[in-house]
Write a protein that holds these residues in place. Structure first.
Motif, PDB file in Angstrom:
ATOM      1  N   GLY A 192    -107.762  26.306   3.831  1.00  0.00           N
ATOM      2  CA  GLY A 192    -107.115  26.166   2.530  1.00  0.00           C
ATOM      3  C   GLY A 192    -106.936  27.517   1.879  1.00  0.00           C
ATOM      4  N   ASP A 193    -107.344  27.637   0.619  1.00  0.00           N
ATOM      5  CA  ASP A 193    -107.259  28.918  -0.085  1.00  0.00           C
ATOM      6  C   ASP A 193    -108.638  29.534  -0.289  1.00  0.00           C
ATOM      7  OD1 ASP A 193    -104.577  28.476  -0.182  1.00  0.00           O
ATOM      8  OD2 ASP A 193    -104.480  28.055  -2.326  1.00  0.00           O
ATOM      9  N   SER A 194    -109.630  29.078   0.476  1.00  0.00           N
ATOM     10  CA  SER A 194    -110.985  29.607   0.304  1.00  0.00           C
ATOM     11  C   SER A 194    -111.133  30.997   0.906  1.00  0.00           C
ATOM     12  CB  SER A 194    -112.007  28.642   0.916  1.00  0.00           C
ATOM     13  OG  SER A 194    -112.027  27.422   0.197  1.00  0.00           O
ATOM     14  N   PHE A 195    -110.558  31.222   2.081  1.00  0.00           N
ATOM     15  CA  PHE A 195    -110.524  32.565   2.675  1.00  0.00           C
ATOM     16  C   PHE A 195    -109.398  32.621   3.683  1.00  0.00           C
ATOM     17  CE2 PHE A 195    -113.853  30.155   4.932  1.00  0.00           C
ATOM     18  CZ  PHE A 195    -113.470  30.275   6.259  1.00  0.00           C
ATOM     19  N   TYR A 196    -109.028  33.839   4.069  1.00  0.00           N
ATOM     20  CA  TYR A 196    -107.857  34.060   4.924  1.00  0.00           C
ATOM     21  C   TYR A 196    -108.041  35.369   5.678  1.00  0.00           C
ATOM     22  CZ  TYR A 196    -106.431  37.485   1.397  1.00  0.00           C
ATOM     23  OH  TYR A 196    -106.390  38.574   0.561  1.00  0.00           O
ATOM     24  N   TRP A 197    -107.127  35.642   6.606  1.00  0.00           N
ATOM     25  CA  TRP A 197    -107.125  36.916   7.314  1.00  0.00           C
ATOM     26  C   TRP A 197    -106.165  37.865   6.603  1.00  0.00           C
ATOM     27  CZ3 TRP A 197    -110.173  39.089  10.828  1.00  0.00           C
ATOM     28  CH2 TRP A 197    -109.756  40.305  11.381  1.00  0.00           C
ATOM     29  N   SER A 198    -106.672  39.040   6.235  1.00  0.00           N
ATOM     30  CA  SER A 198    -105.861  40.036   5.546  1.00  0.00           C
ATOM     31  C   SER A 198    -105.381  41.089   6.533  1.00  0.00           C
ATOM     32  CB  SER A 198    -106.682  40.698   4.437  1.00  0.00           C
ATOM     33  OG  SER A 198    -106.011  41.849   3.941  1.00  0.00           O
ATOM     34  N   ARG A 199    -104.061  41.299   6.599  1.00  0.00           N
ATOM     35  CA  ARG A 199    -103.525  42.382   7.423  1.00  0.00           C
ATOM     36  C   ARG A 199    -103.851  43.737   6.797  1.00  0.00           C
ATOM     37  NH1 ARG A 199     -99.415  38.960   6.834  1.00  0.00           N
ATOM     38  NH2 ARG A 199     -98.228  40.414   5.527  1.00  0.00           N
ATOM     39  N   THR A 200    -104.033  43.776   5.486  1.00  0.00           N
ATOM     40  CA  THR A 200    -104.333  45.031   4.794  1.00  0.00           C
ATOM     41  C   THR A 200    -105.705  45.557   5.173  1.00  0.00           C
ATOM     42  OG1 THR A 200    -102.945  44.398   2.924  1.00  0.00           O
ATOM     43  CG2 THR A 200    -104.583  46.110   2.525  1.00  0.00           C
ATOM     44  N   THR A 201    -106.703  44.672   5.152  1.00  0.00           N
ATOM     45  CA  THR A 201    -108.079  45.105   5.417  1.00  0.00           C
ATOM     46  C   THR A 201    -108.500  44.868   6.861  1.00  0.00           C
ATOM     47  OG1 THR A 201    -109.078  42.979   4.817  1.00  0.00           O
ATOM     48  CG2 THR A 201    -108.678  44.545   3.033  1.00  0.00           C
ATOM     49  N   GLY A 202    -107.742  44.064   7.611  1.00  0.00           N
ATOM     50  CA  GLY A 202    -108.119  43.743   8.978  1.00  0.00           C
ATOM     51  C   GLY A 202    -109.393  42.932   9.049  1.00  0.00           C
ATOM     52  N   ASP A 203    -109.559  41.984   8.107  1.00  0.00           N
ATOM     53  CA  ASP A 203    -110.799  41.221   8.057  1.00  0.00           C
ATOM     54  C   ASP A 203    -110.559  39.925   7.287  1.00  0.00           C
ATOM     55  OD1 ASP A 203    -113.462  40.618   8.488  1.00  0.00           O
ATOM     56  OD2 ASP A 203    -114.232  42.450   7.545  1.00  0.00           O
ATOM     57  N   LEU A 204    -111.568  39.037   7.309  1.00  0.00           N
ATOM     58  CA  LEU A 204    -111.551  37.860   6.457  1.00  0.00           C
ATOM     59  C   LEU A 204    -111.735  38.292   5.003  1.00  0.00           C
ATOM     60  CD1 LEU A 204    -113.874  35.443   8.483  1.00  0.00           C
ATOM     61  CD2 LEU A 204    -111.370  35.417   8.398  1.00  0.00           C
ATOM     62  N   GLU A 205    -111.002  37.639   4.098  1.00  0.00           N
ATOM     63  CA  GLU A 205    -111.099  37.959   2.684  1.00  0.00           C
ATOM     64  C   GLU A 205    -111.010  36.690   1.855  1.00  0.00           C
ATOM     65  OE1 GLU A 205    -111.846  40.845   1.638  1.00  0.00           O
ATOM     66  OE2 GLU A 205    -111.263  42.205   3.270  1.00  0.00           O
ATOM     67  N   VAL A 206    -111.554  36.749   0.643  1.00  0.00           N
ATOM     68  CA  VAL A 206    -111.303  35.724  -0.365  1.00  0.00           C
ATOM     69  C   VAL A 206    -110.270  36.272  -1.343  1.00  0.00           C
ATOM     70  CG1 VAL A 206    -113.597  34.704  -0.161  1.00  0.00           C
ATOM     71  CG2 VAL A 206    -113.206  36.512  -1.854  1.00  0.00           C
ATOM     72  N   ALA A 207    -109.465  35.367  -1.895  1.00  0.00           N
ATOM     73  CA  ALA A 207    -108.466  35.780  -2.895  1.00  0.00           C
ATOM     74  C   ALA A 207    -109.132  35.738  -4.262  1.00  0.00           C
ATOM     75  CB  ALA A 207    -107.250  34.873  -2.834  1.00  0.00           C
ATOM     76  N   GLU A 208    -109.974  36.733  -4.520  1.00  0.00           N
ATOM     77  CA  GLU A 208    -110.799  36.702  -5.738  1.00  0.00           C
ATOM     78  C   GLU A 208    -109.968  36.690  -7.006  1.00  0.00           C
ATOM     79  OE1 GLU A 208    -112.793  40.421  -6.826  1.00  0.00           O
ATOM     80  OE2 GLU A 208    -112.134  41.222  -4.890  1.00  0.00           O
ATOM     81  N   SER A 209    -108.781  37.283  -6.972  1.00  0.00           N
ATOM     82  CA  SER A 209    -107.977  37.376  -8.190  1.00  0.00           C
ATOM     83  C   SER A 209    -107.237  36.079  -8.509  1.00  0.00           C
ATOM     84  CB  SER A 209    -106.972  38.528  -8.077  1.00  0.00           C
ATOM     85  OG  SER A 209    -106.021  38.253  -7.069  1.00  0.00           O
ATOM     86  N   VAL A 210    -107.265  35.117  -7.596  1.00  0.00           N
ATOM     87  CA  VAL A 210    -106.667  33.801  -7.870  1.00  0.00           C
ATOM     88  C   VAL A 210    -107.658  32.691  -7.535  1.00  0.00           C
ATOM     89  CG1 VAL A 210    -104.243  34.419  -7.766  1.00  0.00           C
ATOM     90  CG2 VAL A 210    -105.444  33.936  -5.643  1.00  0.00           C
TER      91      VAL A 210
END
Length: 289
Positions: free
Chosen positions: A206-224
Motif C-alpha cells: 500500500g502506502d506504508s513503504f516503497y522502493w525509492s530510486r533516489t535513495t536506492g532503499d526502502l522508504e516511508v513517505a513521511e511527508s504524506v
C-alpha cells in the motif's frame, strides 16, 4: 513539441517514470520527456507509461497513442500482473493482480473503473477477492467487486471509506485470507492501513513503504503520512521481523525484487530509521521517489 511530451495536467505521481525512467524524468516537480524513444523496446516502455498515467498526460505531438501497444495487464513475473490504467480517484495508485494456484486471481487496490478494463482482468481467470490496502485506494473497490462477484476487504480502521465491504480485518493480528495470503495490519499511513503478504514472495505494501530510486532503499513517505508517523514506526517495529518476501509492490513509489534475506535486512533498517522520525506538515513535494 516535435514528438512525445508531458502536458500540464501532470501531478508528479511518479507512475510514468517507473515504466520508462530513461525516457521520462522529474524536472521542476513534474514529469518531463527527457528524449524520444530510439527503438521498438523503448517505444513499448513509453506506451506502458502512457497507459498507466492517471491523468493521461504523456502525449504525442499529433494524433493518439497506439491503442494496440497498451500492454496491460502486464506480467511482472509468473505470479503478479500490473493492472496499469491508474486512477485519479486513488491519487494514481498502482494496482495488481495476484495469481493463485487454483487459477483464480486477487486484485490488490484498483485501477480506473471501466467495464472494458474489468473484462481484461478476468481474461486470466476469475477474480475472487478485491483487497484494499487503505482508505485512499478504496474508490473503485465496490464496483470491481460487484462486477467480479468478489469479496471486498478492508481494515476496520478505514471502514468508513468502504462501509459495504464484505470482509473486515480487525485488530493488529495477522489474518489468513486465502491459501498463502495473509493480511498484516500496519496502521500509520492511515489508521486502517494493511499490507498483504503472499507466498513469502510478494509484499503489497500500500502506502506504508516503497522502493525509492533516489535513495536506492526502502522508504516511508513521511511527508504524506496522514495518521501518525510514530504509529507507523511502532507498526514496522512490531512486524519487520515477521515479514519475509522478495518483491515490494507498493501503491505509490517504485517496485523492487531482492533476495528475501536482503529484503528482510532492509526492512529492519527501515524500521530503525522510521523510529527516529517525528510528525511534520504534509508536503507532497518532499517524497523521495
Amino acid at each position: 513539441m516535435d514528438g512525445w511530451y508531458v502536458d500540464d495536467r501532470c501531478t508528479n505521481c511518479d507512475v510514468a517514470r517507473q515504466y520508462a525512467p530513461e525516457l521520462i524524468g522529474e524536472v521542476d516537480g513534474k514529469s518531463r520527456v527527457l528524449r524520444q524513444p530510439r527503438d521498438e523496446a523503448e517505444n513499448r516502455r513509453l506506451h506502458a507509461a502512457v497507459f498507466a498515467c492517471p491523468t493521461r498526460s504523456i502525449r504525442p505531438a499529433a494524433g493518439r497513442a497506439d491503442q494496440e501497444l497498451d500492454p496491460f495487464p502486464l506480467a511482472l513475473d509468473d505470479g503478479v500482473l500490473l493492472c496499469g490504467h491508474n486512477a485519479t480517484h486513488t491519487a494514481g495508485a498502482n494496482s495488481y493482480l495476484l495469481r493463485r494456484p487454483s487459477g483464480t486471481l486477487m486484485m490488490i487496490d484498483t485501477p480506473r473503473w471501466s467495464r472494458e478494463l474489468a473484462r481484461r482482468w478476468t481474461a486470466s481467470g476469475p477474480v475472487t477477492d478485491v483487497l484494499l490496502t487503505h482508505r485512499d485506494h478504496a474508490a473503485h473497490g465496490r464496483r470491481y467487486a460487484d462486477h467480479f462477484g468478489a469479496r471486498l476487504w478492508i481494515h476496520e480502521g478505514d471502514l468508513d471509506a468502504a462501509p459495504d465491504a464484505d470482509q473486515v480485518i480487525r485488530g493488529l493480528d495477522p489474518r489468513e485470507i486465502g491459501e498463502g495470503v495473509t493480511a498484516h495490519p500496519l496502521p500509520g499511513h492511515t489508521r486502517g492501513s494493511v499490507l498483504y503478504l503472499a507466498d513469502d514472495r510478494y509484499c503489497f505494501s500500500g502506502d506504508s513503504f516503497y522502493w525509492s530510486r533516489t535513495t536506492g532503499d526502502l522508504e516511508v513517505a513521511e511527508s504524506v503520512t496522514w495518521y501518525s508517523i510514530e504509529v507507523l514506526a511502532a507498526s514496522l517495529a512490531r512486524t519487520a521481523g515477521r515479514l519475509r518476501f522478495e518483491w515490494v509492490l507498493p501503491g505509490h513509489g517504485d517496485r523492487r525484487r531482492l533476495p528475501a534475506d536482503e529484503m528482510s535486512r532492509r526492512l529492519r533498517g527501515l524500521a530503525e530509521r522510521t523510529r527516529t522520525l517525528r510528525p511534520r506538515p504534509v508536503d507532497f513535494t518532499a517524497v523521495r521517489w
